[in-house]
Motif scaffolding. Structure first.
Motif, PDB file in Angstrom:
ATOM      1  N   THR A  28      22.666 -26.792  22.860  1.00 47.48           N
ATOM      2  CA  THR A  28      22.634 -26.643  24.323  1.00 47.48           C
ATOM      3  C   THR A  28      22.247 -28.540  23.820  1.00 47.48           C
ATOM      4  O   THR A  28      22.510 -28.644  24.878  1.00 47.48           O
ATOM      5  CB  THR A  28      21.729 -26.790  25.261  1.00 47.48           C
ATOM      6  OG1 THR A  28      20.174 -26.354  24.148  1.00 47.48           O
ATOM      7  CG2 THR A  28      21.413 -24.584  25.520  1.00 47.48           C
ATOM      8  N   ASP A  29      22.582 -28.904  23.083  1.00 47.18           N
ATOM      9  CA  ASP A  29      22.782 -30.505  23.330  1.00 47.18           C
ATOM     10  C   ASP A  29      23.554 -30.876  23.802  1.00 47.18           C
ATOM     11  O   ASP A  29      24.238 -30.758  23.873  1.00 47.18           O
ATOM     12  CB  ASP A  29      22.855 -30.506  21.657  1.00 47.18           C
ATOM     13  CG  ASP A  29      21.911 -30.606  20.427  1.00 47.18           C
ATOM     14  OD1 ASP A  29      20.277 -29.943  21.161  1.00 47.18           O
ATOM     15  OD2 ASP A  29      21.907 -31.038  19.349  1.00 47.18           O
ATOM     16  N   ARG A  30      23.520 -32.427  24.039  1.00 49.69           N
ATOM     17  CA  ARG A  30      24.080 -32.597  25.460  1.00 49.69           C
ATOM     18  C   ARG A  30      24.956 -33.588  24.568  1.00 49.69           C
ATOM     19  O   ARG A  30      23.641 -34.871  24.152  1.00 49.69           O
ATOM     20  CB  ARG A  30      23.486 -33.178  26.318  1.00 49.69           C
ATOM     21  CG  ARG A  30      23.042 -31.962  27.098  1.00 49.69           C
ATOM     22  CD  ARG A  30      22.486 -32.348  28.573  1.00 49.69           C
ATOM     23  NE  ARG A  30      23.013 -33.092  29.725  1.00 49.69           N
ATOM     24  CZ  ARG A  30      22.444 -33.685  30.608  1.00 49.69           C
ATOM     25  NH1 ARG A  30      21.604 -33.828  30.536  1.00 49.69           N
ATOM     26  NH2 ARG A  30      22.847 -33.864  31.501  1.00 49.69           N
ATOM     27  N   THR A  32      25.978 -37.914  25.908  1.00 49.81           N
ATOM     28  CA  THR A  32      25.391 -38.679  26.353  1.00 49.81           C
ATOM     29  C   THR A  32      26.204 -40.070  26.811  1.00 49.81           C
ATOM     30  O   THR A  32      26.567 -39.916  25.984  1.00 49.81           O
ATOM     31  CB  THR A  32      24.141 -38.620  27.249  1.00 49.81           C
ATOM     32  OG1 THR A  32      23.535 -38.902  26.600  1.00 49.81           O
ATOM     33  CG2 THR A  32      23.807 -37.134  28.008  1.00 49.81           C
ATOM     34  N   GLY A  35      23.384 -41.594  24.453  1.00 50.75           N
ATOM     35  CA  GLY A  35      23.182 -41.035  23.132  1.00 50.75           C
ATOM     36  C   GLY A  35      21.495 -41.150  23.062  1.00 50.75           C
ATOM     37  O   GLY A  35      21.159 -40.836  21.955  1.00 50.75           O
ATOM     38  N   ALA A  37      18.978 -40.083  24.862  1.00 52.12           N
ATOM     39  CA  ALA A  37      18.241 -38.296  24.833  1.00 52.12           C
ATOM     40  C   ALA A  37      18.539 -37.191  23.306  1.00 52.12           C
ATOM     41  O   ALA A  37      17.412 -36.881  23.017  1.00 52.12           O
ATOM     42  CB  ALA A  37      18.148 -37.701  26.089  1.00 52.12           C
ATOM     43  N   SER A  38      19.468 -37.166  23.322  1.00 53.30           N
ATOM     44  CA  SER A  38      20.514 -36.385  22.764  1.00 53.30           C
ATOM     45  C   SER A  38      20.785 -37.179  21.406  1.00 53.30           C
ATOM     46  O   SER A  38      20.299 -36.038  20.222  1.00 53.30           O
ATOM     47  CB  SER A  38      21.639 -35.701  22.865  1.00 53.30           C
ATOM     48  OG  SER A  38      22.586 -36.732  23.445  1.00 53.30           O
ATOM     49  N   TRP A  40      23.539 -37.448  20.631  1.00 51.72           N
ATOM     50  CA  TRP A  40      24.889 -37.955  20.711  1.00 51.72           C
ATOM     51  C   TRP A  40      25.590 -38.378  21.355  1.00 51.72           C
ATOM     52  O   TRP A  40      25.723 -37.840  23.066  1.00 51.72           O
ATOM     53  CB  TRP A  40      25.491 -36.351  20.366  1.00 51.72           C
ATOM     54  CG  TRP A  40      24.710 -34.929  19.563  1.00 51.72           C
ATOM     55  CD1 TRP A  40      23.609 -34.157  20.079  1.00 51.72           C
ATOM     56  CD2 TRP A  40      25.146 -34.898  18.431  1.00 51.72           C
ATOM     57  NE1 TRP A  40      23.816 -33.727  18.892  1.00 51.72           N
ATOM     58  CE2 TRP A  40      24.589 -33.918  17.935  1.00 51.72           C
ATOM     59  CE3 TRP A  40      26.084 -35.397  18.146  1.00 51.72           C
ATOM     60  CZ2 TRP A  40      25.232 -33.580  16.728  1.00 51.72           C
ATOM     61  CZ3 TRP A  40      26.771 -34.926  16.308  1.00 51.72           C
ATOM     62  CH2 TRP A  40      25.827 -33.642  15.818  1.00 51.72           C
ATOM     63  N   SER A 136      27.647 -28.414  20.362  1.00 49.73           N
ATOM     64  CA  SER A 136      26.784 -27.045  21.051  1.00 49.73           C
ATOM     65  C   SER A 136      28.029 -26.707  22.109  1.00 49.73           C
ATOM     66  O   SER A 136      28.776 -26.860  21.889  1.00 49.73           O
ATOM     67  CB  SER A 136      26.922 -28.262  22.552  1.00 49.73           C
ATOM     68  OG  SER A 136      26.835 -27.314  24.321  1.00 49.73           O
ATOM     69  N   GLN A 141      26.812 -26.615  31.094  1.00 50.20           N
ATOM     70  CA  GLN A 141      26.331 -27.772  31.275  1.00 50.20           C
ATOM     71  C   GLN A 141      27.591 -28.596  30.709  1.00 50.20           C
ATOM     72  O   GLN A 141      28.207 -29.742  31.281  1.00 50.20           O
ATOM     73  CB  GLN A 141      25.296 -28.025  30.375  1.00 50.20           C
ATOM     74  CG  GLN A 141      25.030 -29.856  30.779  1.00 50.20           C
ATOM     75  CD  GLN A 141      24.130 -30.458  31.394  1.00 50.20           C
ATOM     76  OE1 GLN A 141      23.827 -29.364  31.994  1.00 50.20           O
ATOM     77  NE2 GLN A 141      24.553 -30.864  32.844  1.00 50.20           N
ATOM     78  N   ASP A 145      28.547 -32.347  31.975  1.00 53.14           N
ATOM     79  CA  ASP A 145      28.639 -33.720  31.404  1.00 53.14           C
ATOM     80  C   ASP A 145      30.531 -34.500  31.416  1.00 53.14           C
ATOM     81  O   ASP A 145      30.252 -36.088  31.419  1.00 53.14           O
ATOM     82  CB  ASP A 145      27.786 -33.797  30.185  1.00 53.14           C
ATOM     83  CG  ASP A 145      26.552 -33.311  30.081  1.00 53.14           C
ATOM     84  OD1 ASP A 145      25.734 -33.501  31.187  1.00 53.14           O
ATOM     85  OD2 ASP A 145      25.630 -32.814  28.537  1.00 53.14           O
ATOM     86  N   GLU A 149      28.904 -38.034  32.740  1.00 48.45           N
ATOM     87  CA  GLU A 149      28.046 -38.420  31.264  1.00 48.45           C
ATOM     88  C   GLU A 149      30.092 -39.032  30.542  1.00 48.45           C
ATOM     89  O   GLU A 149      29.570 -40.102  29.836  1.00 48.45           O
ATOM     90  CB  GLU A 149      27.674 -37.572  30.202  1.00 48.45           C
ATOM     91  CG  GLU A 149      26.671 -37.276  30.675  1.00 48.45           C
ATOM     92  CD  GLU A 149      25.313 -38.294  31.366  1.00 48.45           C
ATOM     93  OE1 GLU A 149      25.611 -39.509  29.897  1.00 48.45           O
ATOM     94  OE2 GLU A 149      24.549 -38.063  31.919  1.00 48.45           O
TER      95      GLU A 149
END
Length: 344
Positions: A28-30, A32, A35, A37-38, A40, A136, A141, A145, A149
């Protein structure tokens, strides 16, 4: 998400029997905007969206990508609609390899991310082209995104598919549709007990009746433009008569027999970005050939007839602006066009 039995688990429901239960997305990586927080960050050309055109969950991402004009920023890999025991495979590509990732099976991207991952291999899958690792498989989600995003890479005049003032209402409408319709048809189709099937069947048509009532006086589910809620409903409705009515025994009536839903479905199908992503050949061959527990002969039905999809729907009389202040997407890239005979 993968429609094979690998991605479903048995679990107790509130009515006390073993029943179909869809497994949660494990990765469940996002991706964004920054990047932070993730880890990515959104970058043009870095990620590859792997889909099956048969899968309704993957079709959400296909439609969102088209409407937002992300084709040049987010490349597309399309799997064979027929899986084998090694997962989704790239047999539609030369030499049976994805031309960007260089892999034969989507499971290889999963293995690159987590060796020995015991769960099912599902689509849509967002894969990092630099490392070859899955980022992901969170189908819920991913499209949100893409809408919020990835805005720096949207085409000029792209629609707002998840407008902030309407998000709570979109989420509420989409949740009921997910529970009773998107996932409800699977609960009916994979049921192993009569009571379990009848409960799911009742949920499907109760919700469809509510949706039909809602759409009788309005063109779209939330607000006066196409939103995430419409995308999520469309991907189930477009498969309903071809697959879910017969194969999954959701046969109280066909969608073509509900004047409101059939007109709504034709309206969206004729909207650029929706119907031009639909491959009925892939849809039917996947469901009827892969689900051998339901259809042991793997015979793919010849019907239903494909006429009627392009007939006038008259939904424009209800008002609404399909793309809001935006504009329709242009034609799909030549390499992504649905082959002749695979759609009306």
């Amino acid at each position: 998400m993968d429609d094979s039995s690998e991605d479903v688990t048995d679990g107790n429901t509130e009515y006390g029997r073993k029943a179909f239960k869809r497994s949660r997305s494990h990765f469940t990586d996002r991706v964004t905007a920054d990047g932070a927080a993730s880890g990515w960050p959104v970058e043009p050309g870095r990620y590859r969206l792997v889909v099956s055109r048969a899968c309704p969950w993957a079709s959400r991402a296909l439609i969102s990508r088209r409407l937002l004009g992300l084709e040049g920023a987010l490349s597309l890999g399309v799997t064979d609609p027929i899986q084998d025991d090694r997962s989704w495979r790239f047999t539609l590509d030369p030499d049976g390899r994805d031309p960007v990732l260089g892999i034969r099976f989507l499971s290889e991207a999963y293995d690159a991310r987590e060796t020995g991952y015991p769960g099912g291999v599902s689509v849509p899958a967002l894969v990092d082209t630099v490392s070859g690792k899955l980022v992901s498989n969170d189908f819920q989600q991913l499209t949100l995104d893409l809408a919020t995003e990835w805005t720096a890479l949207h085409r000029d005049d792209a629609p707002d598919l998840y407008p902030e003032p309407l998000r709570a209402q979109i989420d509420e409408v989409a949740e009921g549709i997910y529970r009773d319709v998107n996932n409800g048809v699977y609960r009916a189709g994979f049921a192993t007990a009569q009571e379990e099937y009848e409960q799911a069947y009742a949920d499907v048509f109760r919700r469809l009746d509510l949706v039909s009532e809602r759409l009788a006086g309005r063109r779209y589910l939330v607000g006066d433009t196409i939103t995430e809620a419409d995308i999520r409903l469309f991907t189930t409705l477009v498969r309903f008569d071809a697959v879910y009515h017969g194969h999954f025994k959701c046969n109280r009536n066909k969608l073509t027999e509900d004047p409101v839903l059939w007109a709504y479905l034709r309206d969206l199908y004729q909207t650029p970005g929706f119907g031009d992503t639909v491959d009925f050949d892939h849809i039917k061959r996947h469901y009827y050939a892969v689900h051998t527990g339901i259809n042991p002969t793997s015979i793919v039905p010849a019907g239903p007839a494909m006429d009627g999809w392009r007939t006038p729907h008259h939904r424009e009389q209800l008002g609404g602006r399909p793309f809001g202040d935006g504009t329709p997407p242009g034609p799909p890239p030549a390499a992504e066009r649905i082959p002749e005979g695979h759609r009306p």
